[in-house]
Design an enzyme around this catalytic site. Structure first.
Site, PDB file in Angstrom:
ATOM      1  CB  SER A 223      -3.998  -4.556   5.148  1.00  0.00           C
ATOM      2  OG  SER A 223      -4.894  -4.748   6.224  1.00  0.00           O
TER       3      SER A 223
ATOM      4  CE1 TYR B 216      -8.035  -7.362   2.139  1.00  0.00           C
ATOM      5  CE2 TYR B 216      -6.927  -7.368   4.268  1.00  0.00           C
ATOM      6  CZ  TYR B 216      -7.507  -6.677   3.215  1.00  0.00           C
ATOM      7  OH  TYR B 216      -7.551  -5.299   3.256  1.00  0.00           O
TER       8      TYR B 216
HETATM    9  N1  NAD Z   1     -11.203  -0.443   4.689  1.00  0.00           N
HETATM   10  C1  NAD Z   1     -10.270  -0.945   5.478  1.00  0.00           C
HETATM   11  O1  NAD Z   1     -10.447  -1.089   6.694  1.00  0.00           O
HETATM   12  C2  NAD Z   1      -8.930  -1.328   4.904  1.00  0.00           C
HETATM   13  C3  NAD Z   1      -7.897  -1.624   5.793  1.00  0.00           C
HETATM   14  C4  NAD Z   1      -6.653  -1.990   5.287  1.00  0.00           C
HETATM   15  C5  NAD Z   1      -6.456  -2.049   3.923  1.00  0.00           C
HETATM   16  N2  NAD Z   1      -7.491  -1.767   3.090  1.00  0.00           N
HETATM   17  C6  NAD Z   1      -7.217  -1.847   1.652  1.00  0.00           C
HETATM   18  O2  NAD Z   1      -7.537  -0.613   1.058  1.00  0.00           O
HETATM   19  C7  NAD Z   1      -7.877  -0.818  -0.317  1.00  0.00           C
HETATM   20  C8  NAD Z   1      -9.166  -0.066  -0.618  1.00  0.00           C
HETATM   21  O3  NAD Z   1     -10.167  -0.583   0.216  1.00  0.00           O
HETATM   22  P1  NAD Z   1     -11.488   0.237   0.611  1.00  0.00           P
HETATM   23  O4  NAD Z   1     -11.793  -0.134   1.999  1.00  0.00           O
HETATM   24  O5  NAD Z   1     -11.353   1.643   0.210  1.00  0.00           O
HETATM   25  O6  NAD Z   1     -12.535  -0.553  -0.319  1.00  0.00           O
HETATM   26  P2  NAD Z   1     -13.742  -0.088  -1.258  1.00  0.00           P
HETATM   27  O7  NAD Z   1     -14.503  -1.340  -1.516  1.00  0.00           O
HETATM   28  O8  NAD Z   1     -14.438   1.102  -0.701  1.00  0.00           O
HETATM   29  O9  NAD Z   1     -12.987   0.366  -2.589  1.00  0.00           O
HETATM   30  C9  NAD Z   1     -12.284  -0.556  -3.385  1.00  0.00           C
HETATM   31  C10 NAD Z   1     -12.364  -0.098  -4.826  1.00  0.00           C
HETATM   32  O10 NAD Z   1     -11.571  -1.005  -5.613  1.00  0.00           O
HETATM   33  C11 NAD Z   1     -12.298  -1.292  -6.796  1.00  0.00           C
HETATM   34  N3  NAD Z   1     -11.869  -2.579  -7.323  1.00  0.00           N
HETATM   35  C12 NAD Z   1     -12.100  -3.815  -6.801  1.00  0.00           C
HETATM   36  N4  NAD Z   1     -11.567  -4.756  -7.584  1.00  0.00           N
HETATM   37  C13 NAD Z   1     -10.968  -4.102  -8.612  1.00  0.00           C
HETATM   38  C14 NAD Z   1     -10.250  -4.548  -9.756  1.00  0.00           C
HETATM   39  N5  NAD Z   1     -10.055  -5.860 -10.008  1.00  0.00           N
HETATM   40  N6  NAD Z   1      -9.769  -3.612 -10.611  1.00  0.00           N
HETATM   41  C15 NAD Z   1      -9.982  -2.293 -10.385  1.00  0.00           C
HETATM   42  N7  NAD Z   1     -10.676  -1.821  -9.329  1.00  0.00           N
HETATM   43  C16 NAD Z   1     -11.164  -2.722  -8.460  1.00  0.00           C
HETATM   44  C17 NAD Z   1     -13.751  -1.299  -6.374  1.00  0.00           C
HETATM   45  O11 NAD Z   1     -14.629  -1.114  -7.503  1.00  0.00           O
HETATM   46  C18 NAD Z   1     -13.788  -0.133  -5.406  1.00  0.00           C
HETATM   47  O12 NAD Z   1     -14.089   1.086  -6.068  1.00  0.00           O
HETATM   48  C19 NAD Z   1      -7.940  -2.323  -0.525  1.00  0.00           C
HETATM   49  O13 NAD Z   1      -6.726  -2.775  -1.095  1.00  0.00           O
HETATM   50  C20 NAD Z   1      -8.067  -2.852   0.886  1.00  0.00           C
HETATM   51  O14 NAD Z   1      -7.578  -4.154   1.016  1.00  0.00           O
HETATM   52  C21 NAD Z   1      -8.725  -1.408   3.529  1.00  0.00           C
END
Ligand code: NAD
Length: 251
Positions: free
Chosen positions: A144, A157
């Site tokens: 991230s 986080y």
């Molecule tokens: N959205 C943002 O702005 C952003 C920015 C930087 C990093 N990220 C990172 O991107 C990744 C995805 O985030 P997103 O925004 O797409 O979120 P999201 O909530 O849309 O998707 C996350 C997915 O992970 C699954 N999940 C959660 N815990 C789990 C577990 N223990 N085992 C298996 N699956 C699990 C959830 O069911 C969900 O389908 C994360 O690691 C997040 O930290 C997101």
């Protein structure tokens, strides 16, 4: 489909939603067989149906990345079902439940670390076991912008996401000479369920000031970078933590 990744097998954790979902679709679009691995079976199965109806190959596997046995079973099933594992995107993650380090709790710390950091560690070990046995593969971990800079309210986080970059670099230098490339992406603000949950009605205001582009990313904009890092087009890219953040860490 471009077919650039035809014959390859890609695994995406957290593949049922957001960035993971977009990446699974992008891998399928490029011709790879895709494993969508997630806690959320209904959304994961729906995505698999969508890919298969579009002419692709896909499989849903239920996994909790914080559980080492569940992760090992995920990799075993992937290899048994599709005959190998070429690319892995270790993406599953959860937001920080606290708005400040001062109010974060032990249970918040334990769950964020278990999913966002230990989850990546479990996945890498199981994936590397297979990839090293065939001397080829590429892994991308989802860190991230919070893994590169300090963000108020993202303390726990951010600690997990910084550590994901540490794991990425250590694995990258340990295994590059054995045929496996390991890299990380560092997304800025992306419009997904996670950011809607985390920031609620403040999300649009936050997006406007998040980066020089003045907007959030769409999940596909992160997916393109992940698929590129996995592909042979990135054959000399090893151990990077690539910001995909609209320039937010550049200023
Ligand atoms: N959205 C943002 O702005 C952003 C920015 C930087 C990093 N990220 C990172 O991107 C990744 C995805 O985030 P997103 O925004 O797409 O979120 P999201 O909530 O849309 O998707 C996350 C997915 O992970 C699954 N999940 C959660 N815990 C789990 C577990 N223990 N085992 C298996 N699956 C699990 C959830 O069911 C969900 O389908 C994360 O690691 C997040 O930290 C997101």
């Amino acid at each position: 489909m471009s077919g650039r990744l035809k014959g390859k097998v890609a695994l995406v954790t957290g593949g049922a939603s957001g960035i993971g979902r977009a990446t699974a679709l992008q891998f399928a679009e490029e011709g790879a067989a895709v494993v969508v691995a997630d806690l959320n079976a209904s959304a994961g199965e729906a995505l698999v149906s969508e890919i298969v109806h579009g002419g692709g190959r896909a499989l849903f596997i239920s996994v909790d990345v914080s559980d080492e046995a569940s992760v090992q079973a995920m990799v075993n099933t992937t290899v048994e079902s599709f005959g190998g594992l070429d690319y892995a995107f270790n993406n599953a993650g959860i937001p920080d439940g606290a708005s400040s380090l001062l109010t974060s709790t032990q249970s918040n710390w334990d769950r964020v670390m278990a999913v966002n950091l230990e989850g990546v560690w479990h996945c890498m070990r199981a994936e590397l076991d297979h990839m090293l046995s065939v001397s080829k593969g590429a892994i991308v971990n989802n860190s991230s912008r919070s893994g590169l800079v300090g963000i108020p309210s993202d303390g726990v986080y951010g600690a997990a996401k910084h550590a994901v970059i540490g794991l990425t670099k250590a694995a990258a230098v340990e295994f590059a000479s054995r045929g496996v490339r390991v890299n990380a992406v560092c997304p800025g603000l992306v419009e997904t369920a996670l950011t809607h949950t985390r920031f609620g009605e403040n999300l649009q205001n936050r997006a406007a000031i998040a980066n020089p582009l003045g907007r959030m990313a769409q999940p596909q904009e992160i997916a393109q970078a992940v698929v590129w890092l996995c592909s042979d087009a990135a054959s000399f890219v090893v151990g990077v933590a690539l910001p995909v953040d609209g320039g937010s860490t550049a200023r």
